[in-house]
Scaffold this motif. Structure first.
Motif, mmCIF file in Angstrom:
data_model
loop_
_atom_site.group_PDB
_atom_site.id
_atom_site.type_symbol
_atom_site.label_atom_id
_atom_site.label_comp_id
_atom_site.label_asym_id
_atom_site.label_seq_id
_atom_site.Cartn_x
_atom_site.Cartn_y
_atom_site.Cartn_z
ATOM 1 N N CYS A 180 -8.495 58.954 10.517
ATOM 2 C CA CYS A 180 -9.741 58.556 9.847
ATOM 3 C C CYS A 180 -10.918 58.609 10.810
ATOM 4 N N ALA A 181 -10.681 58.228 12.077
ATOM 5 C CA ALA A 181 -11.762 58.304 13.073
ATOM 6 C C ALA A 181 -12.173 59.758 13.293
ATOM 7 N N LEU A 182 -11.204 60.661 13.390
ATOM 8 C CA LEU A 182 -11.523 62.084 13.560
ATOM 9 C C LEU A 182 -12.270 62.626 12.345
ATOM 10 N N LEU A 183 -11.839 62.207 11.136
ATOM 11 C CA LEU A 183 -12.511 62.662 9.917
ATOM 12 C C LEU A 183 -13.959 62.182 9.891
ATOM 13 N N ALA A 184 -14.181 60.906 10.264
ATOM 14 C CA ALA A 184 -15.550 60.382 10.283
ATOM 15 C C ALA A 184 -16.392 61.109 11.324
ATOM 16 N N LEU A 185 -15.807 61.449 12.477
ATOM 17 C CA LEU A 185 -16.533 62.208 13.494
ATOM 18 C C LEU A 185 -16.893 63.599 12.973
ATOM 19 N N ALA A 186 -15.959 64.215 12.243
ATOM 20 C CA ALA A 186 -16.226 65.546 11.688
ATOM 21 C C ALA A 186 -17.369 65.483 10.669
ATOM 22 N N LEU A 187 -17.361 64.444 9.821
ATOM 23 C CA LEU A 187 -18.449 64.271 8.864
ATOM 24 C C LEU A 187 -19.761 63.987 9.587
ATOM 25 N N GLY A 188 -19.681 63.238 10.694
ATOM 26 C CA GLY A 188 -20.872 62.988 11.500
ATOM 27 C C GLY A 188 -21.427 64.278 12.073
ATOM 28 N N ALA A 189 -20.536 65.204 12.453
ATOM 29 C CA ALA A 189 -20.981 66.491 12.995
ATOM 30 C C ALA A 189 -21.714 67.303 11.932
ATOM 31 N N VAL A 190 -21.242 67.211 10.688
ATOM 32 C CA VAL A 190 -21.883 67.951 9.599
ATOM 33 C C VAL A 190 -23.321 67.481 9.396
ATOM 34 N N THR A 191 -23.564 66.188 9.587
ATOM 35 C CA THR A 191 -24.899 65.620 9.352
ATOM 36 C C THR A 191 -25.730 65.552 10.620
ATOM 37 N N LEU A 192 -25.263 66.136 11.704
ATOM 38 C CA LEU A 192 -25.928 65.957 12.987
ATOM 39 C C LEU A 192 -27.309 66.582 13.032
ATOM 40 N N ARG A 193 -27.570 67.617 12.247
ATOM 41 C CA ARG A 193 -28.890 68.262 12.253
ATOM 42 C C ARG A 193 -29.821 67.676 11.216
ATOM 43 N N ARG A 194 -29.357 66.640 10.522
ATOM 44 C CA ARG A 194 -30.205 66.041 9.481
ATOM 45 C C ARG A 194 -31.490 65.504 10.103
#
Length: 244
Positions: free
Chosen positions: A227-241
């Motif tokens: 779950c931590a890795l999944l949340a980090l991956a989702l964080g990466a998707v929004t990193l350029r927001r």
């Protein structure tokens, strides 16, 4: 992946936090004070041995969620994050830098709380303290990853703090802390089965009751880490927001 950029990012975050002594004091002091209060509110060692380890997993998760979401949002709104993203830096390097810095803080935070709980508060464990420390640090990293993800949806620090009850409070109510999950209504138990905090509290309870690594404990640890890795991956998707 560039180890140098990851370490440089971690050092920058730690330097910023080092100058914010009040935040450091709150991160290290609040969980310890809450555990001390809990011990003397119950005033029964048996009850504290049952509830205390589960809260040892929840407190670091909540505090790391708030610190990370507010800290990352500050970097987004100040333009620091966007300036970094204009450089030839991989998202993974930035995220691992954040994870390393906040992971070190989580390790110190959990170590302090655990030392107080095992010595002064006389918390009894069937498993080892190192296993409890491992699970608590993973819980803190999960809170950090969720905070990083949640920061993408806030425009102000006040909004970032408001996300804490939205992300964390429902999980706290359904994780089995107040009522065993098996005694909940079927639909509530089904929801709790997909919430990461349920596995975090189950793992802490398992460390309290069973010596060594059981299959259940290993499964809980794998789910928390995933779950931590999944949340980090989702964080990466929004990193350029962009914000503001």
């Amino acid at each position: 992946m560039n180890i140098g950029i990851t370490l440089a990012t971690a050092r920058r975050i730690l330097r910023q936090l080092r100058h914010d002594r009040r935040t450091i004091a709150l991160m290290l002091g609040v969980p310890s004070i809450l555990m001390i209060l809990l011990r003397y509110v119950f005033d029964r060692p048996g009850a504290f041995d049952r509830i205390g380890p589960m809260l040892l997993g929840i407190f670091p998760l909540v505090i790391m969620f708030i610190v990370t979401s507010v800290g990352t949002l500050r970097e987004r709104t100040s333009g620091t994050l966007e300036r970094l993203m204009t450089m030839p830096i991989a998202k993974l390097d930035l995220l691992l830098g954040y994870a390393l810095a906040f992971g070190l803080l989580a390790f110190v935070q959990v170590g302090v709380v655990l030392a107080i709980s095992l010595t002064w508060l006389d918390l009894h464990l069937a498993g080892s303290a190192w296993t409890l420390l491992l699970v608590a640090v993973l819980d803190a990293l999960l809170g950090m990853a969720l905070g990083l993800f949640a920061s993408a949806f806030a425009r102000t620090e006040f909004q970032a703090v408001q996300f804490m009850p939205a992300f964390i409070l429902p999980q706290t109510l359904l994780c089995g802390l107040l009522v065993p999950r098996e005694q909940m209504a079927g639909w509530l138990e089904a929801i709790s089965n997909v919430l990461p905090l349920s596995y975090a509290t189950d793992a802490m309870r398992e460390v309290t009751a069973e010596p060594g690594f059981s299959g259940t404990l290993i499964l809980d640890i794998v789910v928390i880490f995933g779950c931590a890795l999944l949340a980090l991956a989702l964080g990466a998707v929004t990193l350029r927001r962009r914000t503001g």
